[in-house]
Scaffold this motif. Sequence first.
Motif, PDB file in Angstrom:
ATOM      1  N   UNK A   1       0.829  -1.209   0.000  1.00  0.00           N
ATOM      2  CA  UNK A   1       0.000   0.000   0.000  1.00  0.00           C
ATOM      3  C   UNK A   1       0.861   1.256   0.000  1.00  0.00           C
ATOM      4  N   UNK A   2       1.923   1.254   0.779  1.00  0.00           N
ATOM      5  CA  UNK A   2       2.807   2.418   0.826  1.00  0.00           C
ATOM      6  C   UNK A   2       3.465   2.675  -0.522  1.00  0.00           C
ATOM      7  N   UNK A   3       3.931   1.626  -1.150  1.00  0.00           N
ATOM      8  CA  UNK A   3       4.626   1.792  -2.422  1.00  0.00           C
ATOM      9  C   UNK A   3       3.656   2.218  -3.522  1.00  0.00           C
ATOM     10  N   UNK A   4       2.430   1.692  -3.505  1.00  0.00           N
ATOM     11  CA  UNK A   4       1.435   2.140  -4.485  1.00  0.00           C
ATOM     12  C   UNK A   4       1.146   3.627  -4.298  1.00  0.00           C
ATOM     13  N   UNK A   5       0.996   4.055  -3.041  1.00  0.00           N
ATOM     14  CA  UNK A   5       0.773   5.478  -2.789  1.00  0.00           C
ATOM     15  C   UNK A   5       1.984   6.315  -3.179  1.00  0.00           C
ATOM     16  N   UNK A   6       3.165   5.773  -2.986  1.00  0.00           N
ATOM     17  CA  UNK A   6       4.371   6.465  -3.424  1.00  0.00           C
ATOM     18  C   UNK A   6       4.316   6.694  -4.942  1.00  0.00           C
ATOM     19  N   UNK A   7       3.955   5.642  -5.673  1.00  0.00           N
ATOM     20  CA  UNK A   7       3.840   5.769  -7.122  1.00  0.00           C
ATOM     21  C   UNK A   7       2.776   6.769  -7.524  1.00  0.00           C
ATOM     22  N   UNK A   8       1.646   6.740  -6.838  1.00  0.00           N
ATOM     23  CA  UNK A   8       0.578   7.701  -7.140  1.00  0.00           C
ATOM     24  C   UNK A   8       1.028   9.123  -6.838  1.00  0.00           C
TER      25      UNK A   8
END
Length: 475
Positions: A123-130
């Motif tokens: 979840x953190x990495x997806x939000x980082x990408x977003x």
Amino acid sequence: MTATEPTTGAGSSSASDNGWPLPRSSRTWGGGSVFTASIATAVATWCFIIGGYVSYYLQAGPGTVAMIAGSLIGILFIALACVPITAKYGCDTVTSTVPQLGVRGKYLAVALIYLATIGWNIYLIVLLGRSVVAIAGAVDISMPSWTVGLIGVIAIGLVVVILRKGADSVKDFTRLIAAVVILLAIAVIVLIVKDTGWSNLMSLPATAPYDDEKANWASGLEVLISVNLSWWAYTAAIARNGARARTSLWPVVFALGLGVGLGSLAGFYGGLVVPDSAGDPTLFVVDLGGTAFGIVALGFVVVSSFGTTTVGMYSAALALRQLPGVKNLSWRMSTVVAAIPALILVGFFPNPVFDNFSVFLAFLAIAFAPMCGIQIVDWFLLRKQSYDVAAIYDATPRSTYWFTGGINPVAFGSFALGVVTYLYLLDPVSYVFRSPFEYMTASIPTVIVSAVAYWIGSRVFYVRSGRFGYVAGPR
């Protein structure tokens, strides 16, 4: 592994990266290091999404109270279940479960810790990408949707590189970003209050409340209790490095407990001000603060995500190194193995993963609430705060904690009863609840049911006969 391995020929770095007990001479983290590692873990991008879920149920005033209260309730269970054992013996979370689950039963803890830490990391990495995509959009650079996955894969690769030195990487890296993540949360809250006005913020309605106000309160509490219960998977990676138990206890309570509650207020208020955002900072910080502020804030989101993901990946790798096929690998290769599922899910399925965050929150409580109940009872009531460390690391039938085939049926039965209790009270997919959820939440009864079941079962089958390290009591 034999009972004598942990103390023979193992340097401090080997103990730190293999889950062996850290001797006090090797516990180099002071209170400041424990605090900065804890605060950098707690106050991360996930706080925005956590707060956004509370905005579904409560207005700003009661929601703020519920979030702080839920954080303190959740961290209380962790402070009682996890911190005393890991801080006293310098062991990791997995090995702390051997006296309850058995020397083979501990693999349940391996699975739970790995799933939780990797889940948070994803979840953190997806939000980082977003966030990176949102920064590009703020300066009129359009990126295709698959860019989120590509950025996430690159970020995970960087985390693996950062972790090449094991526990020292966690301490050094989190010190650098502790101040950054605190400033981010404060800046976003100030922005929201300044733009909206305090009185207007307090009057904004919840975005998707139940008709029952009691259920809304219980849901707000449940979100933060669930989140703080997830520290069961993280705490030992931090607390075991503290010089003394007290060195770890209060920094963990204040940083992990209150830290996540206070840090989540930014996402909570953002979810109320911009209802469609559900607390996602990529959907509101640019509109509220302007392009310049939005770029800086989203940059902070990227940095803070790295901090928490670093601790999470360290915990995941440490858990996997309890498995026979992984423990003989080098530390660097272990981190690569731990990262593979995250690489696949982030690279190919970022949106489906992100859209099921509420189910993941429920999983945290379903998994860790029963374990907390079991460990609290075992440590304080049944074992009198003392374990046989050599037996914990003895994986043979000679171990005091062998139980039945290496597994404690009482613990697994109590865990199952806790899971059934939670699922009865709250459906993790639809979030449909049953009474008395609105009065007790789902996590608190789950902790209690598992604790009582474990106490009764252990007294009946083990304590009275003095088996498996229990002191025989009166019949």
